[in-house]
Design an enzyme around this catalytic site. Sequence first.
Site, PDB file in Angstrom:
ATOM      1  N   LYS A 137       0.616   0.120   8.332  1.00  0.00           N
ATOM      2  CA  LYS A 137      -0.861   0.461   8.250  1.00  0.00           C
ATOM      3  C   LYS A 137      -1.615  -0.480   8.993  1.00  0.00           C
ATOM      4  O   LYS A 137      -2.527   0.012   9.533  1.00  0.00           O
ATOM      5  CB  LYS A 137      -1.042   0.184   6.591  1.00  0.00           C
ATOM      6  CG  LYS A 137      -0.287   1.089   5.795  1.00  0.00           C
ATOM      7  CD  LYS A 137      -0.428   0.857   4.214  1.00  0.00           C
ATOM      8  CE  LYS A 137      -0.379  -0.695   3.797  1.00  0.00           C
ATOM      9  NZ  LYS A 137       1.009  -0.779   3.697  1.00  0.00           N
ATOM     10  N   ARG A 170      -5.057   0.911  -4.205  1.00  0.00           N
ATOM     11  CA  ARG A 170      -3.656   0.889  -4.344  1.00  0.00           C
ATOM     12  C   ARG A 170      -3.297   1.059  -5.987  1.00  0.00           C
ATOM     13  O   ARG A 170      -2.061   0.892  -6.271  1.00  0.00           O
ATOM     14  CB  ARG A 170      -3.339  -0.799  -4.455  1.00  0.00           C
ATOM     15  CG  ARG A 170      -2.394  -1.031  -3.302  1.00  0.00           C
ATOM     16  CD  ARG A 170      -2.524  -2.295  -2.953  1.00  0.00           C
ATOM     17  NE  ARG A 170      -1.527  -3.067  -2.347  1.00  0.00           N
ATOM     18  CZ  ARG A 170      -1.233  -3.308  -0.929  1.00  0.00           C
ATOM     19  NH1 ARG A 170      -2.281  -3.314  -0.176  1.00  0.00           N
ATOM     20  NH2 ARG A 170      -0.106  -3.764  -0.673  1.00  0.00           N
ATOM     21  N   ARG A 218       8.980  -9.428  10.720  1.00  0.00           N
ATOM     22  CA  ARG A 218       7.405  -9.640  11.076  1.00  0.00           C
ATOM     23  C   ARG A 218       6.799 -11.083  10.933  1.00  0.00           C
ATOM     24  O   ARG A 218       7.235 -11.918  10.210  1.00  0.00           O
ATOM     25  CB  ARG A 218       6.524  -8.879   9.979  1.00  0.00           C
ATOM     26  CG  ARG A 218       4.978  -9.099   9.950  1.00  0.00           C
ATOM     27  CD  ARG A 218       3.920  -8.215   9.412  1.00  0.00           C
ATOM     28  NE  ARG A 218       4.347  -8.337   7.949  1.00  0.00           N
ATOM     29  CZ  ARG A 218       3.822  -7.663   6.894  1.00  0.00           C
ATOM     30  NH1 ARG A 218       3.118  -6.768   7.464  1.00  0.00           N
ATOM     31  NH2 ARG A 218       4.229  -7.860   5.596  1.00  0.00           N
ATOM     32  N   ARG A 254       4.783 -14.426   6.636  1.00  0.00           N
ATOM     33  CA  ARG A 254       4.102 -14.192   5.436  1.00  0.00           C
ATOM     34  C   ARG A 254       5.144 -14.751   4.184  1.00  0.00           C
ATOM     35  O   ARG A 254       5.959 -14.506   4.336  1.00  0.00           O
ATOM     36  CB  ARG A 254       3.228 -12.940   5.028  1.00  0.00           C
ATOM     37  CG  ARG A 254       2.299 -12.777   5.767  1.00  0.00           C
ATOM     38  CD  ARG A 254       1.799 -11.291   5.981  1.00  0.00           C
ATOM     39  NE  ARG A 254       1.942 -10.365   4.430  1.00  0.00           N
ATOM     40  CZ  ARG A 254       1.457  -9.311   4.370  1.00  0.00           C
ATOM     41  NH1 ARG A 254       0.857  -8.775   5.575  1.00  0.00           N
ATOM     42  NH2 ARG A 254       1.676  -8.699   3.340  1.00  0.00           N
ATOM     43  N   ARG A 295       7.534  -6.184  -4.289  1.00  0.00           N
ATOM     44  CA  ARG A 295       6.375  -5.386  -3.700  1.00  0.00           C
ATOM     45  C   ARG A 295       6.789  -3.847  -3.820  1.00  0.00           C
ATOM     46  O   ARG A 295       5.839  -3.138  -3.914  1.00  0.00           O
ATOM     47  CB  ARG A 295       6.116  -5.832  -2.442  1.00  0.00           C
ATOM     48  CG  ARG A 295       5.407  -7.195  -2.269  1.00  0.00           C
ATOM     49  CD  ARG A 295       5.450  -7.741  -1.002  1.00  0.00           C
ATOM     50  NE  ARG A 295       4.720  -7.084  -0.173  1.00  0.00           N
ATOM     51  CZ  ARG A 295       4.737  -7.622   1.462  1.00  0.00           C
ATOM     52  NH1 ARG A 295       5.633  -8.268   1.850  1.00  0.00           N
ATOM     53  NH2 ARG A 295       4.061  -6.815   2.292  1.00  0.00           N
TER      54      ARG A 295
HETATM   55  P1  AP5 Z   1       2.599  -3.699   9.706  1.00  0.00           P
HETATM   56  O1  AP5 Z   1       1.698  -2.801  10.395  1.00  0.00           O
HETATM   57  O2  AP5 Z   1       2.195  -5.068   9.353  1.00  0.00           O
HETATM   58  O3  AP5 Z   1       2.787  -2.947   8.106  1.00  0.00           O
HETATM   59  P2  AP5 Z   1       1.788  -2.839   6.918  1.00  0.00           P
HETATM   60  O4  AP5 Z   1       1.854  -1.465   6.158  1.00  0.00           O
HETATM   61  O5  AP5 Z   1       0.323  -3.125   7.144  1.00  0.00           O
HETATM   62  O6  AP5 Z   1       2.594  -3.732   5.812  1.00  0.00           O
HETATM   63  P3  AP5 Z   1       1.770  -4.845   4.792  1.00  0.00           P
HETATM   64  O7  AP5 Z   1       3.284  -5.594   4.420  1.00  0.00           O
HETATM   65  O8  AP5 Z   1       0.870  -5.753   5.362  1.00  0.00           O
HETATM   66  O9  AP5 Z   1       1.626  -4.005   3.641  1.00  0.00           O
HETATM   67  P4  AP5 Z   1       1.378  -4.255   2.237  1.00  0.00           P
HETATM   68  O10 AP5 Z   1       0.367  -3.096   1.935  1.00  0.00           O
HETATM   69  O11 AP5 Z   1       2.410  -4.808   1.677  1.00  0.00           O
HETATM   70  O12 AP5 Z   1       0.518  -5.621   2.431  1.00  0.00           O
HETATM   71  P5  AP5 Z   1      -0.938  -6.078   2.168  1.00  0.00           P
HETATM   72  O13 AP5 Z   1      -1.325  -7.204   3.167  1.00  0.00           O
HETATM   73  O14 AP5 Z   1      -1.833  -4.894   2.044  1.00  0.00           O
HETATM   74  O15 AP5 Z   1       3.939  -3.639  10.187  1.00  0.00           O
HETATM   75  C1  AP5 Z   1       5.139  -4.239   9.397  1.00  0.00           C
HETATM   76  C2  AP5 Z   1       6.120  -4.736  10.594  1.00  0.00           C
HETATM   77  O16 AP5 Z   1       6.656  -3.594  11.250  1.00  0.00           O
HETATM   78  C3  AP5 Z   1       5.409  -5.595  11.801  1.00  0.00           C
HETATM   79  O17 AP5 Z   1       6.165  -6.594  12.168  1.00  0.00           O
HETATM   80  C4  AP5 Z   1       5.246  -4.503  12.844  1.00  0.00           C
HETATM   81  O18 AP5 Z   1       5.067  -4.973  14.182  1.00  0.00           O
HETATM   82  C5  AP5 Z   1       6.469  -3.593  12.712  1.00  0.00           C
HETATM   83  N1  AP5 Z   1       5.975  -2.311  13.087  1.00  0.00           N
HETATM   84  C6  AP5 Z   1       4.812  -1.611  12.529  1.00  0.00           C
HETATM   85  N2  AP5 Z   1       4.972  -0.247  12.862  1.00  0.00           N
HETATM   86  C7  AP5 Z   1       6.234  -0.115  13.686  1.00  0.00           C
HETATM   87  C8  AP5 Z   1       7.029   1.044  14.150  1.00  0.00           C
HETATM   88  N3  AP5 Z   1       6.283   2.214  14.240  1.00  0.00           N
HETATM   89  N4  AP5 Z   1       8.262   0.769  14.719  1.00  0.00           N
HETATM   90  C9  AP5 Z   1       8.914  -0.442  14.508  1.00  0.00           C
HETATM   91  N5  AP5 Z   1       8.134  -1.482  13.918  1.00  0.00           N
HETATM   92  C10 AP5 Z   1       6.994  -1.309  13.554  1.00  0.00           C
HETATM   93  O19 AP5 Z   1      -1.060  -6.709   0.751  1.00  0.00           O
HETATM   94  C11 AP5 Z   1      -0.657  -7.979   0.567  1.00  0.00           C
HETATM   95  C12 AP5 Z   1      -0.666  -8.329  -0.957  1.00  0.00           C
HETATM   96  O20 AP5 Z   1      -2.144  -8.528  -1.472  1.00  0.00           O
HETATM   97  C13 AP5 Z   1      -0.337  -7.335  -2.093  1.00  0.00           C
HETATM   98  O21 AP5 Z   1       1.123  -7.204  -2.340  1.00  0.00           O
HETATM   99  C14 AP5 Z   1      -1.170  -7.452  -3.175  1.00  0.00           C
HETATM  100  O22 AP5 Z   1      -0.753  -8.965  -3.869  1.00  0.00           O
HETATM  101  C15 AP5 Z   1      -2.548  -8.058  -2.449  1.00  0.00           C
HETATM  102  N6  AP5 Z   1      -3.419  -6.715  -2.174  1.00  0.00           N
HETATM  103  C16 AP5 Z   1      -3.770  -6.330  -1.213  1.00  0.00           C
HETATM  104  N7  AP5 Z   1      -4.440  -5.205  -1.491  1.00  0.00           N
HETATM  105  C17 AP5 Z   1      -4.471  -5.104  -2.705  1.00  0.00           C
HETATM  106  C18 AP5 Z   1      -5.507  -4.194  -3.422  1.00  0.00           C
HETATM  107  N8  AP5 Z   1      -5.970  -3.010  -2.780  1.00  0.00           N
HETATM  108  N9  AP5 Z   1      -5.171  -4.239  -4.854  1.00  0.00           N
HETATM  109  C19 AP5 Z   1      -4.653  -4.957  -5.281  1.00  0.00           C
HETATM  110  N10 AP5 Z   1      -3.965  -6.199  -4.760  1.00  0.00           N
HETATM  111  C20 AP5 Z   1      -3.918  -6.172  -3.158  1.00  0.00           C
END
Ligand code: AP5
Length: 237
Positions: free
Chosen positions: A32, A107, A147, A179, A190
């Site tokens: 994402k 979410r 990552r 992270r 997660r």
């Molecule tokens: P990346 O693009 O970083 O993936 P992502 O989908 O953004 O993953 P996240 O782990 O950031 O998502 P998340 O939803 O769990 O975390 P968030 O920060 O929102 O890619 C991942 C890796 O793969 C990278 O190394 C990249 O280089 C690689 N990659 C990407 N595309 C690729 C491809 N096509 N091929 C190969 N490699 C690839 O949330 C974190 C925490 O915050 C949550 O757990 C929660 O506690 C809190 N939080 C966030 N939002 C909310 C909400 N709305 N409500 C409540 N709590 C929330």
Amino acid sequence: MTNDSATHPPAPADTTFLPGPVLLLGAPGVGKGTQAKLLMAEYGIPQISTGDILRANIANGTALGKVAKSLMDQGQLVSDDLVNQMVAERLAEPDTHRGYILDGYPRTINQALWVDNHLAAASTALPVVAISILVDYKKLLHRITGRRISPAGRIYNIYTSPPAVPGICDVDGSILVQRPDDSEEVFAERMKTFEAQTAPVVEHYRNPGRFQEVNGDLPVEAVTVAINAALHKLRQT
Ligand code: AP5
């Protein structure tokens, strides 16, 4: 509340097509954030990542950051009220008037209902569309544990997109870190949280004219092409 200035958009490369408000949905690690940054550069609309905003609050030691840290470190969600308020403040900023990409939000069903109401009240020119990115569990685990991120939120992967110098950001020379929630144990939590609370959100948006699924298990550029194709298709309907 603080925000990452890296998520504000540069001048758009494509001014002929406006995707409007886009929800990027999907499990941890589907790409994402990677895709949102590419769409931001292409269309000149901001990426609004609730995870990035929460991490910025943790880094700045705000009250919100203190509440969020232990929940995030355990793979749990931050409360709907806090996150909705954070999103409301961000959506009020002037750079959102042409559209935006919501990354990692909504979410929960409560968040989805909140944003649906918020957007209906705002009567945006283009209706919100949702893109759900799909990748299987084993590949997600490999991506998450590989990552590394820079303090400004730039995303690398030691297996698939390493920096030129190991551990150092190509753009600003900062030190890359893992992270705290990218361990195998927290990833498993997660994923449980995603299945219990966010999978129903994907179903909430599964409506032919507003929703498309995209295979995220392709090279980054191919996923971007698929997302762009999905956005164009949705805007034609
Ligand atoms: P990346 O693009 O970083 O993936 P992502 O989908 O953004 O993953 P996240 O782990 O950031 O998502 P998340 O939803 O769990 O975390 P968030 O920060 O929102 O890619 C991942 C890796 O793969 C990278 O190394 C990249 O280089 C690689 N990659 C990407 N595309 C690729 C491809 N096509 N091929 C190969 N490699 C690839 O949330 C974190 C925490 O915050 C949550 O757990 C929660 O506690 C809190 N939080 C966030 N939002 C909310 C909400 N709305 N409500 C409540 N709590 C929330």
